[in-house]
Design an enzyme around this catalytic site. Sequence first.
Site, PDB file in Angstrom:
ATOM      1  N   ARG A 146       1.857  -0.679   2.217  1.00 39.41           N
ATOM      2  CA  ARG A 146       0.701  -1.502   2.972  1.00 39.41           C
ATOM      3  C   ARG A 146       1.329  -2.578   3.544  1.00 39.41           C
ATOM      4  O   ARG A 146       2.340  -2.925   3.210  1.00 39.41           O
ATOM      5  CB  ARG A 146      -0.570  -1.601   1.943  1.00 39.41           C
ATOM      6  N   LYS A 170      -2.251  -2.981  -4.899  1.00 35.73           N
ATOM      7  CA  LYS A 170      -3.731  -3.236  -5.012  1.00 35.73           C
ATOM      8  C   LYS A 170      -3.848  -3.847  -6.609  1.00 35.73           C
ATOM      9  O   LYS A 170      -3.424  -2.798  -7.391  1.00 35.73           O
ATOM     10  CB  LYS A 170      -4.737  -2.185  -4.572  1.00 35.73           C
ATOM     11  N   HIS A 245      -0.332   0.805   8.923  1.00 36.85           N
ATOM     12  CA  HIS A 245      -0.918   1.877   8.544  1.00 36.85           C
ATOM     13  C   HIS A 245      -0.292   3.208   8.705  1.00 36.85           C
ATOM     14  O   HIS A 245      -0.146   4.292   7.930  1.00 36.85           O
ATOM     15  CB  HIS A 245      -2.439   2.012   8.241  1.00 36.85           C
ATOM     16  N   ARG A 248       2.695   4.086   7.116  1.00 36.93           N
ATOM     17  CA  ARG A 248       2.469   4.749   5.726  1.00 36.93           C
ATOM     18  C   ARG A 248       2.030   6.026   5.977  1.00 36.93           C
ATOM     19  O   ARG A 248       2.540   6.987   5.032  1.00 36.93           O
ATOM     20  CB  ARG A 248       1.137   3.580   5.126  1.00 36.93           C
ATOM     21  N   HIS A 271      -1.491   5.332  -5.381  1.00 40.61           N
ATOM     22  CA  HIS A 271      -2.834   5.837  -5.397  1.00 40.61           C
ATOM     23  C   HIS A 271      -2.999   6.229  -6.674  1.00 40.61           C
ATOM     24  O   HIS A 271      -2.595   6.862  -7.371  1.00 40.61           O
ATOM     25  CB  HIS A 271      -2.926   7.004  -4.457  1.00 40.61           C
ATOM     26  N   TYR A 280      -4.520  11.265   2.705  1.00 41.16           N
ATOM     27  CA  TYR A 280      -3.072  10.467   3.771  1.00 41.16           C
ATOM     28  C   TYR A 280      -2.306  11.426   4.020  1.00 41.16           C
ATOM     29  O   TYR A 280      -1.791  11.244   5.243  1.00 41.16           O
ATOM     30  CB  TYR A 280      -2.440   9.503   2.595  1.00 41.16           C
TER      31      TYR A 280
END
Length: 303
Positions: A146, A170, A245, A248, A271, A280
């Site tokens: 990210r 995250k 992104h 990614r 994730h 994704y």
Amino acid sequence: MDSKAILKYKRYLLLEKGLSSNTIDAYMTDLQKLVDFKESRNLTFLEIKLSHLEEFLAELHDNDIKARSVARIISGIKSFFHFLVLDGYLADNPSQLLETPKIGLKLPIVLSVEEIDSILEVIDVSTAEGARNYAIVETLYSCGLRVSEVTNLRFSDLFFDEGFIRVQGKGSKQRLVPISDTAIQKIKNYFLHRNQQIVKKGSEDIVFLSTKGKGAGRGISRTMVFNITKQYAEAAGINKEVSPHVFRHSFATHLLERGANIRVIQEMLGHEKITTTEIYTHIDRSFLRQEIIEHHPRNKKSL
């Protein structure tokens, strides 16, 4: 002024717009995201400009906020700034030109390997800025990071001898991600320039630094990384909306196309849910058809 304006806005939603308490609570929850953002930048509502709001939306995107949720947040922001203009706090509405994302099932934008190569080819690595930008793009693609994970990357996260980097993802969750020899070399090439740069106090451990303006010597911003990827994609003649992104997405898609296990990709992307990784890792339909034709037993029978 800010807290007073929010209270007046809440009364405005209740008395003049006639919204339900649940709807007003939803507006306030979304508005709090903007409040947190402005406070992190030491801004007041009166100081917020369109560029700040675009950076705020980039941050939402970086945090994997869904398009439908982003659209709702934008709607709430526009309503709030419209109120500030109506009530005389502002002369102009900085949110007026904010673009709402299109809602619906949309496959992620993916670059081909050739397109990524063409982007890298237009970067002038003879300059400090170019060497840094090449290393950033290579790291985005090689590790599937990210944008915030790139800007927060630190020397203490680099384990080049082992071929890994530690990523602060995250929710402050850490993960180890393999890094390619190419990305390692490009980062080391950048260090030759970085070592000659004056580094501001507090940024000594940050890998990628800004080279120009007031922020020179401090960690590069997310907005700057967005600008970098867009700039070089346009220079390379890529007719796609390229952002950090997208690299990614491309990282995950290329791995999946070449046979990587989706659980492994999930781990590398950080994730929690496999369903997020499945979104994704979009597979190009022509590639999928080719794989089925080549490997399905019924296609090997003579007609």
